[in-house]
Design a protein around this motif. Structure first.
Motif, PDB file in Angstrom:
ATOM      1  N   TYR A 188       2.464  -3.812  -9.970  1.00 37.62           N
ATOM      2  CA  TYR A 188       2.092  -4.568  -8.776  1.00 37.62           C
ATOM      3  C   TYR A 188       1.618  -3.632  -7.659  1.00 37.62           C
ATOM      4  O   TYR A 188       0.565  -3.845  -7.053  1.00 37.62           O
ATOM      5  N   MET A 192      -2.084  -3.343  -5.866  1.00 40.86           N
ATOM      6  CA  MET A 192      -2.276  -3.382  -4.423  1.00 40.86           C
ATOM      7  C   MET A 192      -2.944  -2.099  -3.927  1.00 40.86           C
ATOM      8  O   MET A 192      -3.853  -2.140  -3.113  1.00 40.86           O
ATOM      9  N   GLN A 196      -6.567  -1.629  -2.193  1.00 39.11           N
ATOM     10  CA  GLN A 196      -6.354  -1.302  -0.779  1.00 39.11           C
ATOM     11  C   GLN A 196      -7.526  -0.504  -0.192  1.00 39.11           C
ATOM     12  O   GLN A 196      -7.832  -0.627   0.988  1.00 39.11           O
ATOM     13  N   GLY A 219       5.283  -3.214   5.179  1.00 44.73           N
ATOM     14  CA  GLY A 219       4.877  -3.683   3.853  1.00 44.73           C
ATOM     15  C   GLY A 219       3.807  -2.766   3.285  1.00 44.73           C
ATOM     16  O   GLY A 219       2.858  -3.223   2.652  1.00 44.73           O
ATOM     17  N   GLY A 221       3.843  -0.685   0.870  1.00 44.56           N
ATOM     18  CA  GLY A 221       3.844  -0.416  -0.575  1.00 44.56           C
ATOM     19  C   GLY A 221       4.028   1.058  -0.867  1.00 44.56           C
ATOM     20  O   GLY A 221       4.889   1.727  -0.276  1.00 44.56           O
ATOM     21  N   ASP A 242       9.132  -0.870   3.639  1.00 46.87           N
ATOM     22  CA  ASP A 242       8.944  -1.768   2.488  1.00 46.87           C
ATOM     23  C   ASP A 242      10.283  -1.918   1.781  1.00 46.87           C
ATOM     24  O   ASP A 242      11.272  -1.261   2.140  1.00 46.87           O
ATOM     25  N   LEU A 243      10.311  -2.778   0.791  1.00 48.22           N
ATOM     26  CA  LEU A 243      11.547  -3.016   0.041  1.00 48.22           C
ATOM     27  C   LEU A 243      11.972  -1.733  -0.682  1.00 48.22           C
ATOM     28  O   LEU A 243      11.108  -0.977  -1.161  1.00 48.22           O
ATOM     29  N   VAL A 246      10.362  -0.776  -4.044  1.00 47.41           N
ATOM     30  CA  VAL A 246       8.938  -0.418  -3.909  1.00 47.41           C
ATOM     31  C   VAL A 246       8.819   1.003  -3.369  1.00 47.41           C
ATOM     32  O   VAL A 246       8.098   1.843  -3.915  1.00 47.41           O
ATOM     33  N   ASP A 263      14.119  -4.930   4.509  1.00 48.19           N
ATOM     34  CA  ASP A 263      13.625  -6.267   4.177  1.00 48.19           C
ATOM     35  C   ASP A 263      13.125  -6.901   5.478  1.00 48.19           C
ATOM     36  O   ASP A 263      13.852  -6.910   6.470  1.00 48.19           O
ATOM     37  N   PHE A 264      11.892  -7.422   5.466  1.00 48.85           N
ATOM     38  CA  PHE A 264      11.330  -8.061   6.671  1.00 48.85           C
ATOM     39  C   PHE A 264      12.315  -9.040   7.303  1.00 48.85           C
ATOM     40  O   PHE A 264      12.342  -9.205   8.518  1.00 48.85           O
ATOM     41  N   VAL A 279      -0.916  -5.071   6.854  1.00 46.67           N
ATOM     42  CA  VAL A 279      -2.136  -5.124   6.046  1.00 46.67           C
ATOM     43  C   VAL A 279      -1.872  -6.008   4.822  1.00 46.67           C
ATOM     44  O   VAL A 279      -1.036  -5.655   3.983  1.00 46.67           O
ATOM     45  N   ARG A 280      -2.532  -7.140   4.763  1.00 53.37           N
ATOM     46  CA  ARG A 280      -2.388  -8.108   3.675  1.00 53.37           C
ATOM     47  C   ARG A 280      -0.922  -8.526   3.495  1.00 53.37           C
ATOM     48  O   ARG A 280      -0.397  -8.525   2.390  1.00 53.37           O
ATOM     49  N   ILE A 281      -0.253  -8.799   4.614  1.00 58.55           N
ATOM     50  CA  ILE A 281       1.155  -9.195   4.561  1.00 58.55           C
ATOM     51  C   ILE A 281       1.325 -10.659   4.988  1.00 58.55           C
ATOM     52  O   ILE A 281       1.911 -11.460   4.259  1.00 58.55           O
ATOM     53  N   ASP A 284       0.753 -13.855   2.904  1.00 51.42           N
ATOM     54  CA  ASP A 284       1.674 -14.091   1.779  1.00 51.42           C
ATOM     55  C   ASP A 284       2.827 -15.018   2.159  1.00 51.42           C
ATOM     56  O   ASP A 284       3.567 -15.454   1.283  1.00 51.42           O
TER      57      ASP A 284
HETATM   58  C1  LIG Z   1       0.403  -7.935  -0.755  1.00 52.93           C
HETATM   59  S1  LIG Z   1       1.309  -6.483  -0.708  1.00 52.93           S
HETATM   60  C2  LIG Z   1       0.413  -5.539   0.465  1.00 52.93           C
HETATM   61  C3  LIG Z   1       0.653  -4.069   0.309  1.00 52.93           C
HETATM   62  C4  LIG Z   1      -0.227  -3.206   1.202  1.00 52.93           C
HETATM   63  N1  LIG Z   1       0.007  -3.461   2.609  1.00 52.93           N
HETATM   64  C5  LIG Z   1      -1.667  -3.417   0.827  1.00 52.93           C
HETATM   65  O1  LIG Z   1      -2.409  -4.062   1.588  1.00 52.93           O
HETATM   66  O2  LIG Z   1      -2.051  -2.936  -0.236  1.00 52.93           O
HETATM   67  C6  LIG Z   1       2.760  -6.962   0.170  1.00 52.93           C
HETATM   68  C7  LIG Z   1       3.728  -5.829   0.458  1.00 52.93           C
HETATM   69  O3  LIG Z   1       4.825  -6.370   1.202  1.00 52.93           O
HETATM   70  C8  LIG Z   1       6.023  -5.903   0.623  1.00 52.93           C
HETATM   71  N2  LIG Z   1       7.061  -6.899   0.873  1.00 52.93           N
HETATM   72  C9  LIG Z   1       7.142  -8.134   0.344  1.00 52.93           C
HETATM   73  N3  LIG Z   1       8.237  -8.766   0.777  1.00 52.93           N
HETATM   74  C10 LIG Z   1       8.866  -7.906   1.608  1.00 52.93           C
HETATM   75  C11 LIG Z   1      10.060  -7.984   2.373  1.00 52.93           C
HETATM   76  N4  LIG Z   1      10.795  -9.083   2.370  1.00 52.93           N
HETATM   77  N5  LIG Z   1      10.387  -6.918   3.111  1.00 52.93           N
HETATM   78  C12 LIG Z   1       9.629  -5.791   3.112  1.00 52.93           C
HETATM   79  N6  LIG Z   1       8.490  -5.658   2.415  1.00 52.93           N
HETATM   80  C13 LIG Z   1       8.113  -6.700   1.669  1.00 52.93           C
HETATM   81  C14 LIG Z   1       5.724  -5.754  -0.838  1.00 52.93           C
HETATM   82  O4  LIG Z   1       6.625  -4.912  -1.496  1.00 52.93           O
HETATM   83  C15 LIG Z   1       4.305  -5.216  -0.790  1.00 52.93           C
HETATM   84  O5  LIG Z   1       4.287  -3.818  -0.730  1.00 52.93           O
END
Ligand SMILES: C[S@@+](CC[C@H](N)C(=O)[O-])C[C@H]1O[C@@H](n2cnc3c(N)ncnc32)[C@H](O)[C@@H]1O
Ligand SMILES: CC(C)=CCC/C(C)=C/CC/C(C)=C/C=C/C(C)=C/C=C/C=C(C)/C=C/C=C(C)/C=C/C=C(C)/C=C/CC(C)(C)O
Length: 375
Positions: A188, A192, A196, A219, A221, A242-243, A246, A263-264, A279-281, A284
């Motif tokens: 995953y 990403m 990116q 986030g 990654g 990030d988590l 990850v 964790d967000f 970025v792309r967060i 989701d």
């Molecule tokens: C769609 S990806 C985007 C990654 C990167 N910003 C990019 O644009 O390539 C979402 C990112 O948010 C992180 N993420 C998802 N849920 C999260 C949470 N609850 N807390 C922290 N990070 C989280 C994921 O692990 C992932 O790295």
């Protein structure tokens, strides 16, 4: 940095004016009339528009076939093969493992879509669209990843009817990707990271990140955005939130990058950064979770700090299908989030306590839009 502007008001839903309702009803009746269509296709000027409209209607009907031709050209390695030079059907058959007939069928289909080009009878090279895509590792990774999306879209009504808590192929992939450690999480993050590059290029061209002292990528990654930013902003101190599973896979990061596992929705964002990026967060996440992320960012940023939101957005002129048709269904299949317009984000950011926001122009809104928020 360009001057920030106050948020525009979010437009509440309302009925159209009566003239608009009547005009649209009348126009659609005319456009749907077989007699009108018959004559319009034969009258000067109207004929050009008619042919164009008919071709667009056909594209809507056949779009899935076109997508699968692209998928076939990517999965068989046809695009990579043609990038090396001219190939005939025998060479394509040998390389792709298809029969000669099937190889010819695929090459012709690819040529009809400008992915390939028949440069001499029975001999193909990359076409113009093929050339743009074959060199774009991020777009190709997304094409391959679409097998999951297409599996979910095979029955669109079932997908739209089902409860969003029921798993889908796409949601299972994303769920395991963020919850699990190991191979899936790595796959995953790799997807990403590969896609990116195009987003980072657009965001960096739109916003001068080097005006900041410390930047936290929320986030982030495995750090693809941070790695793109680092050489362009040598004085910037960097961090990734990030988590934990990850972040444990992040490697080859510059020494000045601090890692913040969290964790967000459970961890306060670290303080001391004057710029934060999403970025792309946000797309989701559903609105309540999105607000949580925006509020946490607002709490952690100092006055005058900037929150930069970069992702493909809805309602962008010239890229509307990408927003509501592509990401609308993609995120529906993912069981979480939705594409939002820049105005929706501005309104949400204001609710989270940001007093100013501004949309910045990007050269490729189909890849990303950018909004900067501050207070
Ligand atoms: C769609 S990806 C985007 C990654 C990167 N910003 C990019 O644009 O390539 C979402 C990112 O948010 C992180 N993420 C998802 N849920 C999260 C949470 N609850 N807390 C922290 N990070 C989280 C994921 O692990 C992932 O790295
Ligand atoms: C010289 C000649 C021959 C002509 C001159 C004429 C001229 C100027 C031609 C222009 C040529 C040119 C510069 C073309 C450029 C083409 C480009 C840049 C094409 C780029 C294509 C990019 C694509 C198709 C990107 C696709 C991205 C996708 C599908 C992204 C999906 C992202 C997802 C699903 C993200 C998921 C993340 C999540 C989970 C939602 O958070």
């Amino acid at each position: 940095m360009p001057d920030a502007m106050p948020f525009p008001d979010a437009t509440p839903a309302r009925s159209p004016p009566e003239w608009r309702r009547r005009w649209t009803m009348w126009r659609n009746r005319v456009l749907g009339s077989r007699t009108f269509q018959h004559w319009a296709a034969r009258l000067p000027v109207f004929a050009t528009v008619s042919r164009h409209r008919a071709a667009r209607a056909f594209d809507l009907v056949a779009g899935f076939c076109y997508s699968q031709v692209l998928m076939g050209a990517v999965q068989t390695g046809l695009l990579d093969l043609l990038a090396k030079g001219p190939c005939d059907a025998d060479a394509i058959a040998r390389s792709t493992g298809l029969s000669r007939d099937a190889a010819t069928r695929l090459a012709r289909a690819a040529a009809a879509l400008d992915l390939a080009e028949e440069v001499a009878p029975g001999c193909w090279m990359l076409g113009q669209q093929g050339a743009a895509l074959q060199s774009n590792a991020g777009a190709l990774a997304m094409v391959r990843h679409h097998t999951l999306l297409y599996a979910d879209l095979a029955d669109p009504i079932a997908l739209l009817r089902k409860d969003r808590s029921e798993p889908t192929a796409l949601s299972t992939f994303w769920h395991y990707a963020t919850e699990a450690e190991g191979e899936t999480a790595t796959r995953y993050s790799h997807l990403m990271a590969t896609s990116q590059e195009m987003v980072a290029r657009e965001a960096m061209a739109a916003y001068p990140f080097d005006r900041h002292r410390r930047l936290l990528d929320l986030g982030g990654g495995h750090g693809a955005f941070i790695k793109a930013l680092a050489p362009a902003c040598p004085a910037l101190e960097l961090g990734i939130f990030d988590l934990p599973p990850v972040l444990s896979g992040a490697a080859s990061l510059p020494a000045r990058v601090a890692l913040h596992p969290g964790d967000f929705f459970a961890t306060p964002f670290p303080q001391g950064y004057d710029c934060m990026t999403l970025v792309r967060i946000l797309h989701d996440h559903d609105d309540d979770r999105c607000m949580q992320i925006l509020r946490s960012a607002r709490e952690a940023l100092p006055p005058g700090g900037r929150l930069v939101i970069a992702e493909p957005m809805a309602g962008v002129r010239g890229a509307r299908a990408m927003g509501d048709a592509y990401f609308g269904l993609y995120l529906w299949a993912m069981n979480s989030g939705r594409p939002r317009t820049a105005s929706e984000y501005a309104a949400m950011a204001r609710e989270a306590g940001f007093t100013r926001s501004q949309s910045l122009r990007t050269a490729m809104p189909v890849i990303t839009s950018v909004i900067v928020c501050s207070y």
